[in-house]
Design a protein around this motif. Structure first.
Motif, PDB file in Angstrom:
ATOM      1  N   THR A  27       1.381  -0.970  -0.232  1.00 39.25           N
ATOM      2  CA  THR A  27      -0.065  -0.321   0.259  1.00 39.25           C
ATOM      3  C   THR A  27       0.593   1.329  -0.305  1.00 39.25           C
ATOM      4  O   THR A  27       1.607   0.824   0.448  1.00 39.25           O
ATOM      5  N   PRO A  52      -1.440  -0.535 -10.144  1.00 43.58           N
ATOM      6  CA  PRO A  52      -1.918  -0.959  -8.790  1.00 43.58           C
ATOM      7  C   PRO A  52      -3.153  -2.317  -8.792  1.00 43.58           C
ATOM      8  O   PRO A  52      -3.761  -1.947 -10.484  1.00 43.58           O
ATOM      9  N   THR A  53      -3.581  -2.368  -8.132  1.00 41.32           N
ATOM     10  CA  THR A  53      -4.503  -3.785  -7.994  1.00 41.32           C
ATOM     11  C   THR A  53      -6.057  -3.018  -8.202  1.00 41.32           C
ATOM     12  O   THR A  53      -6.878  -3.353  -7.820  1.00 41.32           O
ATOM     13  N   ASP A  54      -5.116  -2.136  -7.030  1.00 44.66           N
ATOM     14  CA  ASP A  54      -7.287  -1.113  -6.669  1.00 44.66           C
ATOM     15  C   ASP A  54      -6.435   0.385  -6.513  1.00 44.66           C
ATOM     16  O   ASP A  54      -5.215   1.252  -6.244  1.00 44.66           O
ATOM     17  N   MET A  55      -7.222   1.007  -6.034  1.00 41.45           N
ATOM     18  CA  MET A  55      -6.934   3.033  -6.363  1.00 41.45           C
ATOM     19  C   MET A  55      -8.481   3.346  -5.239  1.00 41.45           C
ATOM     20  O   MET A  55      -9.649   3.523  -5.771  1.00 41.45           O
ATOM     21  N   VAL A  56      -8.266   4.273  -4.994  1.00 40.45           N
ATOM     22  CA  VAL A  56      -8.692   5.275  -3.383  1.00 40.45           C
ATOM     23  C   VAL A  56      -8.133   6.015  -3.334  1.00 40.45           C
ATOM     24  O   VAL A  56      -7.856   6.529  -2.114  1.00 40.45           O
ATOM     25  N   THR A  63      -5.144   6.570  -2.018  1.00 40.29           N
ATOM     26  CA  THR A  63      -4.594   5.091  -1.405  1.00 40.29           C
ATOM     27  C   THR A  63      -4.512   4.284  -3.075  1.00 40.29           C
ATOM     28  O   THR A  63      -5.423   3.447  -3.349  1.00 40.29           O
ATOM     29  N   LEU A  64      -3.025   3.227  -2.898  1.00 40.68           N
ATOM     30  CA  LEU A  64      -2.611   2.394  -4.473  1.00 40.68           C
ATOM     31  C   LEU A  64      -2.739   1.781  -3.248  1.00 40.68           C
ATOM     32  O   LEU A  64      -1.356   1.425  -2.555  1.00 40.68           O
ATOM     33  N   THR A  65      -2.929   0.240  -4.423  1.00 37.18           N
ATOM     34  CA  THR A  65      -2.868  -0.769  -3.227  1.00 37.18           C
ATOM     35  C   THR A  65      -1.622  -1.583  -4.638  1.00 37.18           C
ATOM     36  O   THR A  65      -2.746  -1.756  -5.505  1.00 37.18           O
TER      37      THR A  65
END
Length: 80
Positions: A27, A52-56, A63-65
């Motif tokens: 993260t 990234p696999t996810d971004m919020v 927040t980047l995952t």
């Protein structure tokens, strides 16, 4: 020269925010006042094919995952 470069980026309609995902981490939180929950964000990394696999996004941060990396990963987000 830095101020003129920053002004040129702002004139293009985006701001760049950078950070480093440390090896083994998943993260990364990047903060900037230009980020909102409705911002359009483009993500770039210094390793081809890693994204990234996810971004919020929320007010002031994104927040980047990622999947855990074996070495540090440079990350840049363009905020529109």
């Amino acid at each position: 020269r830095i101020n003129s470069a920053f002004s040129a980026l702002s004139a293009c309609g985006f701001v760049e925010v950078t950070g480093t995902l440390l090896a083994g981490s998943t993260t990364l939180v990047l903060s900037d006042a230009s980020i909102t929950s409705t911002s359009t964000l483009d993500v770039f990394t210094d390793v081809y094919g890693v994204s990234p696999t996810d971004m919020v996004a929320s007010t002031g941060s994104v927040t980047l995952t990622f999947e855990a990396q074996e070495s540090d990963l440079g990350v840049k987000v363009r905020v529109y």
